[in-house]
Design a protein around this motif. Sequence first.
Motif, PDB file in Angstrom:
ATOM      1  N   PRO A 288      83.769  70.804  93.038  1.00  0.00           N
ATOM      2  CA  PRO A 288      83.909  71.577  91.614  1.00  0.00           C
ATOM      3  C   PRO A 288      85.483  71.695  91.501  1.00  0.00           C
ATOM      4  O   PRO A 288      85.757  71.812  89.978  1.00  0.00           O
ATOM      5  CB  PRO A 288      83.488  72.985  92.289  1.00  0.00           C
ATOM      6  N   GLU A 289      86.191  71.359  92.321  1.00  0.00           N
ATOM      7  CA  GLU A 289      87.784  71.544  91.862  1.00  0.00           C
ATOM      8  C   GLU A 289      88.154  70.490  90.862  1.00  0.00           C
ATOM      9  O   GLU A 289      89.051  70.607  90.306  1.00  0.00           O
ATOM     10  CB  GLU A 289      88.408  71.683  93.242  1.00  0.00           C
ATOM     11  N   LYS A 290      87.431  69.355  90.962  1.00  0.00           N
ATOM     12  CA  LYS A 290      87.661  68.249  90.034  1.00  0.00           C
ATOM     13  C   LYS A 290      87.120  68.605  88.314  1.00  0.00           C
ATOM     14  O   LYS A 290      87.903  67.921  87.644  1.00  0.00           O
ATOM     15  CB  LYS A 290      86.629  67.030  90.246  1.00  0.00           C
ATOM     16  N   GLU A 291      86.449  69.920  88.460  1.00  0.00           N
ATOM     17  CA  GLU A 291      86.326  70.230  87.034  1.00  0.00           C
ATOM     18  C   GLU A 291      87.221  70.728  86.152  1.00  0.00           C
ATOM     19  O   GLU A 291      87.481  70.745  84.946  1.00  0.00           O
ATOM     20  CB  GLU A 291      84.957  71.029  87.151  1.00  0.00           C
ATOM     21  N   ILE A 292      88.199  71.556  87.045  1.00  0.00           N
ATOM     22  CA  ILE A 292      88.960  72.351  86.202  1.00  0.00           C
ATOM     23  C   ILE A 292      90.166  71.686  85.527  1.00  0.00           C
ATOM     24  O   ILE A 292      90.475  72.061  84.351  1.00  0.00           O
ATOM     25  CB  ILE A 292      89.682  73.581  87.345  1.00  0.00           C
ATOM     26  N   PRO A 293      90.723  70.614  86.045  1.00  0.00           N
ATOM     27  CA  PRO A 293      91.821  69.881  85.258  1.00  0.00           C
ATOM     28  C   PRO A 293      91.106  69.245  83.818  1.00  0.00           C
ATOM     29  O   PRO A 293      91.836  69.249  82.888  1.00  0.00           O
ATOM     30  CB  PRO A 293      92.119  68.718  86.211  1.00  0.00           C
ATOM     31  N   VAL A 294      90.035  68.919  84.133  1.00  0.00           N
ATOM     32  CA  VAL A 294      89.220  68.152  82.834  1.00  0.00           C
ATOM     33  C   VAL A 294      89.165  69.439  81.521  1.00  0.00           C
ATOM     34  O   VAL A 294      89.449  69.270  80.463  1.00  0.00           O
ATOM     35  CB  VAL A 294      88.119  67.882  83.131  1.00  0.00           C
ATOM     36  N   CYS A 295      88.631  70.646  82.185  1.00  0.00           N
ATOM     37  CA  CYS A 295      88.540  71.959  81.191  1.00  0.00           C
ATOM     38  C   CYS A 295      90.004  72.208  80.493  1.00  0.00           C
ATOM     39  O   CYS A 295      90.081  72.388  79.144  1.00  0.00           O
ATOM     40  CB  CYS A 295      88.142  73.171  82.011  1.00  0.00           C
ATOM     41  N   TYR A 296      90.855  72.048  81.477  1.00  0.00           N
ATOM     42  CA  TYR A 296      92.177  72.607  80.896  1.00  0.00           C
ATOM     43  C   TYR A 296      92.782  71.441  79.856  1.00  0.00           C
ATOM     44  O   TYR A 296      93.495  71.684  78.834  1.00  0.00           O
ATOM     45  CB  TYR A 296      93.464  72.835  82.048  1.00  0.00           C
ATOM     46  N   SER A 297      92.508  70.162  80.065  1.00  0.00           N
ATOM     47  CA  SER A 297      92.970  69.160  79.299  1.00  0.00           C
ATOM     48  C   SER A 297      92.329  69.235  78.129  1.00  0.00           C
ATOM     49  O   SER A 297      93.082  68.834  77.016  1.00  0.00           O
ATOM     50  CB  SER A 297      92.614  67.663  80.029  1.00  0.00           C
ATOM     51  N   ILE A 298      91.117  69.458  77.912  1.00  0.00           N
ATOM     52  CA  ILE A 298      90.413  69.578  76.725  1.00  0.00           C
ATOM     53  C   ILE A 298      91.105  70.725  75.873  1.00  0.00           C
ATOM     54  O   ILE A 298      91.408  70.387  74.674  1.00  0.00           O
ATOM     55  CB  ILE A 298      88.814  69.859  76.882  1.00  0.00           C
ATOM     56  N   LEU A 299      91.169  71.996  76.632  1.00  0.00           N
ATOM     57  CA  LEU A 299      91.686  72.859  75.816  1.00  0.00           C
ATOM     58  C   LEU A 299      93.282  72.690  75.046  1.00  0.00           C
ATOM     59  O   LEU A 299      93.603  73.044  74.160  1.00  0.00           O
ATOM     60  CB  LEU A 299      91.674  74.180  76.593  1.00  0.00           C
ATOM     61  N   GLN A 300      93.905  71.991  76.056  1.00  0.00           N
ATOM     62  CA  GLN A 300      95.317  71.693  75.766  1.00  0.00           C
ATOM     63  C   GLN A 300      95.447  70.830  74.667  1.00  0.00           C
ATOM     64  O   GLN A 300      96.103  70.711  73.764  1.00  0.00           O
ATOM     65  CB  GLN A 300      96.106  71.034  76.789  1.00  0.00           C
ATOM     66  N   ALA A 301      94.552  69.737  74.855  1.00  0.00           N
ATOM     67  CA  ALA A 301      94.436  68.779  73.848  1.00  0.00           C
ATOM     68  C   ALA A 301      94.073  69.136  72.317  1.00  0.00           C
ATOM     69  O   ALA A 301      94.546  68.723  71.286  1.00  0.00           O
ATOM     70  CB  ALA A 301      93.552  67.435  74.085  1.00  0.00           C
ATOM     71  N   LEU A 302      93.396  70.219  72.344  1.00  0.00           N
ATOM     72  CA  LEU A 302      93.077  71.002  71.079  1.00  0.00           C
ATOM     73  C   LEU A 302      93.901  72.039  70.771  1.00  0.00           C
ATOM     74  O   LEU A 302      93.887  72.595  69.506  1.00  0.00           O
ATOM     75  CB  LEU A 302      91.659  71.396  71.312  1.00  0.00           C
ATOM     76  N   GLY A 303      94.965  72.406  71.321  1.00  0.00           N
ATOM     77  CA  GLY A 303      96.026  73.295  71.126  1.00  0.00           C
ATOM     78  C   GLY A 303      95.415  74.819  71.461  1.00  0.00           C
ATOM     79  O   GLY A 303      95.875  75.649  70.541  1.00  0.00           O
ATOM     80  N   LEU A 304      94.162  75.063  72.122  1.00  0.00           N
ATOM     81  CA  LEU A 304      93.692  76.258  72.448  1.00  0.00           C
ATOM     82  C   LEU A 304      94.276  76.723  73.612  1.00  0.00           C
ATOM     83  O   LEU A 304      94.305  78.216  73.509  1.00  0.00           O
ATOM     84  CB  LEU A 304      92.223  75.913  72.760  1.00  0.00           C
ATOM     85  N   ARG A 305      94.706  76.043  74.529  1.00  0.00           N
ATOM     86  CA  ARG A 305      95.363  76.730  75.795  1.00  0.00           C
ATOM     87  C   ARG A 305      96.573  75.814  76.019  1.00  0.00           C
ATOM     88  O   ARG A 305      96.360  74.702  75.889  1.00  0.00           O
ATOM     89  CB  ARG A 305      94.546  77.080  76.713  1.00  0.00           C
ATOM     90  N   LYS A 306      97.608  76.354  76.424  1.00  0.00           N
ATOM     91  CA  LYS A 306      98.829  75.447  77.031  1.00  0.00           C
ATOM     92  C   LYS A 306      99.093  75.944  78.579  1.00  0.00           C
ATOM     93  O   LYS A 306      99.626  76.944  78.666  1.00  0.00           O
ATOM     94  CB  LYS A 306      99.922  75.743  76.031  1.00  0.00           C
ATOM     95  N   THR A 307      98.816  74.961  79.445  1.00  0.00           N
ATOM     96  CA  THR A 307      98.701  75.397  80.668  1.00  0.00           C
ATOM     97  C   THR A 307      99.486  74.297  81.374  1.00  0.00           C
ATOM     98  O   THR A 307      99.568  74.456  82.851  1.00  0.00           O
ATOM     99  CB  THR A 307      97.338  75.499  81.326  1.00  0.00           C
ATOM    100  N   MET A 308      99.831  73.362  80.682  1.00  0.00           N
ATOM    101  CA  MET A 308     100.528  72.281  81.523  1.00  0.00           C
ATOM    102  C   MET A 308     101.681  71.658  80.425  1.00  0.00           C
ATOM    103  O   MET A 308     101.951  71.854  79.276  1.00  0.00           O
ATOM    104  CB  MET A 308      99.787  71.341  82.103  1.00  0.00           C
ATOM    105  N   VAL A 309     102.374  70.471  80.979  1.00  0.00           N
ATOM    106  CA  VAL A 309     103.321  69.907  80.051  1.00  0.00           C
ATOM    107  C   VAL A 309     102.428  69.023  79.100  1.00  0.00           C
ATOM    108  O   VAL A 309     101.490  68.297  79.682  1.00  0.00           O
ATOM    109  CB  VAL A 309     104.367  69.036  80.605  1.00  0.00           C
ATOM    110  N   GLU A 310     102.744  68.965  77.853  1.00  0.00           N
ATOM    111  CA  GLU A 310     102.090  68.063  76.882  1.00  0.00           C
ATOM    112  C   GLU A 310     103.062  66.749  76.913  1.00  0.00           C
ATOM    113  O   GLU A 310     104.223  66.647  76.491  1.00  0.00           O
ATOM    114  CB  GLU A 310     101.935  68.748  75.560  1.00  0.00           C
TER     115      GLU A 310
END
Length: 405
Positions: A288-310
């Motif tokens: 399950p831990e492998k799912e979380i980075p994918v979620c945040y990457s999707i959100l960051q790529a769309l500009g919906l959340r910024k949780t890491m360096v772009e």
Amino acid sequence: MQTLPTPQTAAKPPALDTVIHRRQTRPVPVGNITIGGGHPVVVQSMINEDTLDLEGSVAGIRRLHEIGCEIVRVTVPSMAHAKALAQIKQKLIQTYQDVPLVADVHHNGMKIALEVAKHVDKVRINPGLYVFEKPKSDRTEYTQAEFEQIGAKIKETLAPLVISLRDQGKAMRIGVNHGSLAERMLFTYGDTPEGMVESALEFIRICESLDFRNLVISLKASRVPVMLAAYRLMVRRMDELGMDYPLHLGVTEAGDGEYGRIKSTAGIGTLLAEGIGDTIRVSLTEAPEKEIPVCYSILQALGLRKTMVEYVACPSCGRTLFNLEDVLHEVREATKHLTGLDIAVMGCIVNGPGEMADADYGYVGKQPGYISLYRGREEIKKVPEDQGVEELINLIKADDRWIDP
């Protein structure tokens, strides 16, 4: 004499909008997290430990929560599992913190759902399984009377759960799955997005009749085009009916590896880009831990959340003045713990300042053996290549935007 037509002033084309405008939905509280109502898109996942394993379940929930999973789902296939959740919830509060929990209830789970509703923040039910009836092999149709009779039975069995959740101020997810539609929905609408939507609407109407609206809706499928069609139709029908329930997005059984991630992104990302979706789960056949980075990457790529360096980086070509892949890796390893920054790594001056105009910092190969460092569009300094990453860090520190790992 020929008269020339009066030149018409061309209308200025409207500016293209680069912001995603999310569909307006009602806020639904799930513990200390809110889904919908303009809140950031919420990230979810599900532990794979047996809920009877108290220590393992608490550890699994905590691992997910610590890496950014905001709501954690657990499965409750029996009454014993439902009662175990009381201990899991209490142990989390005592040893960690109160993590928002969702209980997954399936086949004829009325009594299980009523028990588990006391201990979790949201209950997820599958309309195709909540009142499960074994299909009849000789059935050729459902009469209207039969359809309504089963509908009345569903309301009778669902009502106690709805009332319990309503009175406790808790939430419900009506989670329709394309692969588990009830037989009468299949006979009436076929194996279609329409059947999925009508299945959800039937349960929504029951909840509304009991003055319960803390609802989140999902319509998952393992085929992306079916999933997209179901959610789009659901939005259209809710708009027609004046409903504003938040949506939980996911491609169910997406698989693993690169394709599982691409498949999930194709479905979830497409709808988010259209403004549809308030919470997401990427369903991978992996830890399950492998799912979380994918979620945040999707959100960051769309500009919906910024949780890491772009990171902005050119694809490399014959003009590149250093090993772009290696340097990008070095820059990423040195700065990946930061949040809210855009850092560009560009191989040559052609793709430098112009292509990275929106970045906070730039690392550009301007001449052999040297790196030019930028703050926005402004060149700050030129340094030897072997000092580039160190000097980039110094520049970030000088702007008071650095934190230690």
